[in-house]
Design an enzyme around this catalytic site. Structure first.
Site, mmCIF file in Angstrom:
data_model
loop_
_atom_site.group_PDB
_atom_site.id
_atom_site.type_symbol
_atom_site.label_atom_id
_atom_site.label_comp_id
_atom_site.label_asym_id
_atom_site.label_seq_id
_atom_site.Cartn_x
_atom_site.Cartn_y
_atom_site.Cartn_z
ATOM 1 N N HIS A 143 0.693 0.522 -4.277
ATOM 2 C CA HIS A 143 0.944 0.832 -2.859
ATOM 3 C C HIS A 143 -0.335 1.332 -2.206
ATOM 4 C CE1 HIS A 143 1.423 4.766 -4.720
ATOM 5 N NE2 HIS A 143 1.547 5.355 -3.549
ATOM 6 N N HIS B 294 -1.449 4.067 -0.713
ATOM 7 C CA HIS B 294 -1.888 5.454 -0.553
ATOM 8 C C HIS B 294 -3.260 5.549 -1.208
ATOM 9 C CE1 HIS B 294 2.200 7.619 0.272
ATOM 10 N NE2 HIS B 294 1.509 7.431 1.381
ATOM 11 N N ASP C 233 -4.927 7.523 -3.072
ATOM 12 C CA ASP C 233 -5.180 7.849 -4.479
ATOM 13 C C ASP C 233 -4.883 6.672 -5.401
ATOM 14 O OD1 ASP C 233 -2.511 8.301 -3.681
ATOM 15 O OD2 ASP C 233 -2.100 9.583 -5.408
ATOM 16 N N HIS C 234 -4.379 5.595 -4.848
ATOM 17 C CA HIS C 234 -4.038 4.434 -5.668
ATOM 18 C C HIS C 234 -4.896 3.203 -5.404
ATOM 19 C CE1 HIS C 234 -0.328 6.257 -7.303
ATOM 20 N NE2 HIS C 234 -0.554 7.016 -6.252
ATOM 21 N N HIS D 281 9.458 4.837 -1.475
ATOM 22 C CA HIS D 281 8.415 5.871 -1.427
ATOM 23 C C HIS D 281 8.143 6.178 0.050
ATOM 24 C CE1 HIS D 281 5.079 8.205 -2.780
ATOM 25 N NE2 HIS D 281 4.122 7.373 -2.409
ATOM 26 N N ASP E 299 4.247 5.137 -7.214
ATOM 27 C CA ASP E 299 4.938 6.336 -6.729
ATOM 28 C C ASP E 299 6.315 5.939 -6.213
ATOM 29 O OD1 ASP E 299 2.511 7.466 -7.194
ATOM 30 O OD2 ASP E 299 2.138 8.115 -5.130
HETATM 31 ZN ZN LIG Z 1 0.096 8.962 -5.521
HETATM 32 ZN ZN LIG Z 2 1.975 7.455 -2.889
#
Ligand SMILES: [Zn+2]
Ligand SMILES: [Zn+2]
Length: 346
Positions: free
Chosen positions: A45, A47, A49-50, A165, A236
């Protein structure tokens, strides 16, 4: 014969604790990471951090490729919007990769996130981007299977399934195809197949004609096919959308699930679109997964190495909470550079 090893790794560093998952073939001893051998990258996804690590990773692969210009593209799979992000990043930084890349975009459905968070990136129009750059497929949900078919080659089938999510998120199921069963020595003898090249052909699924004119088919002399391994990785989520996830993760050899907060904070976890150990374990139980790995822990939980004896706020508490749901079947807490071997089935 030595089987090649396939490794799934999470691109992680102290800032980005959970990065894109990559599937690549490792031909050197385990532990030696050869970035340029990566052929496919899967993003759960959008976000940061990914996937913020992705442009850097592509540049590293390019640098490590030296002056070898490869024609084989790196295939990147991820939610709609990703293609535009990569193209713009490369353009703004004047980056020229030594290999081509294609981005295959998965189109999420509206029920994968709260209504107010839904943004439609499918038609972000890249009027200013060259149409050939990074163009891949636009992959829609197969509503009958409740999944997205991403890869189907000689060795693997990779499918995605929907997760709920804060923004649309996906899980991936990497399934090794069945391998032909072993030759049945007794049957070969009974049928009068002479040892030699005929054995190899039959093993590889090719029929042979004996000197007496009799045709022997592989199914006459092969034992049952050997089932492949299955690894499932969820991005997530606070749950799955539809039954695609349970179907695709059924009897997974390894199931990697997030557990951001502990069970006492389940309401908070759900509110932020995340899971707790109990939620992850309940899903693993439903799928009859053989091994559960938890990841994506909030920074509030001290890593095992830093926790003092008797402390209950450490990460070990998350492990215990998951194990209590799984009738004490051992649960693994993911760590950077962790390697988990999944033996080939025989
Ligand atoms: Zn995350
Ligand atoms: Zn996330």
């Amino acid at each position: 014969m030595q089987h090649p090893q396939y490794i799934l790794v999470s691109l992680s560093n102290p800032i980005w604790t959970y990065g894109p998952w990559k599937l690549f073939q490792l031909v050197l001893p385990p532990g030696v990471v050869i970035f340029w051998r990566i052929t496919k990258i899967f993003i759960t996804h959008l976000h940061g951090d990914h996937f913020f690590g992705l442009p850097g990773l592509l540049c590293t692969i390019s640098l490590q490729s030296g002056s070898t210009v490869t024609k084989q593209p790196i295939e990147i799979y991820g939610p709609a919007g990703l293609r535009d992000f990569i193209w713009r990043t490369m353009e703004l930084s004047h980056t020229e990769l030594v290999f081509p890349y294609v981005v295959h975009e998965l189109v999420p459905t509206a029920d994968q996130c709260p209504t107010e968070e839904l943004k439609d990136f499918v038609h972000v129009n890249r009027a200013d981007s060259p149409p050939k750059d990074g163009q891949g497929r636009t992959i829609l949900l197969d509503s009958e299977e409740n999944s997205y078919l991403l890869v189907d080659d000689e060795q693997f089938v990779v499918k995605a399934f929907r997760l709920f999510h804060r923004i649309p998120s996906f899980g991936f199921s990497v399934m090794e195809k069945k391998r032909p069963g072993k030759l049945n020595a007794q049957k070969l003898k009974d049928l009068g197949v002479p040892p030699g090249p005929a054995y190899g052909k039959l093993k590889n699924g090719i029929s042979v004609v004996l000197e007496n004119g009799v045709t022997i088919s592989p199914q006459d002399v092969l034992k049952k096919p050997i089932v492949g391994r299955k690894i499932c990785i969820l991005g997530d989520c606070s749950g799955v959308v539809g039954d695609g996830g349970v179907k695709l993760c059924f009897e997974a050899d390894l199931l990697i699930h997030e557990a951001t907060l502990d069970d006492a904070q389940m309401d908070k976890a759900k509110e932020h679109g995340h899971s707790t150990p109990q939620m992850a374990a309940a899903f693993a139980k439903l799928c009859q997964a053989k091994r559960l790995v938890l990841t994506h822990f909030s920074q509030r939980y001290k890593p095992v190495a830093l926790a003092r004896e008797g402390e209950t706020d450490g990460i070990v508490e998350l492990k215990k909470q998951a194990e209590s749901v799984l009738d004490l079947q051992e649960v693994t807490l993911a760590e950077d550079f962790m390697v988990i071997g999944i033996p080939i089935k025989k």
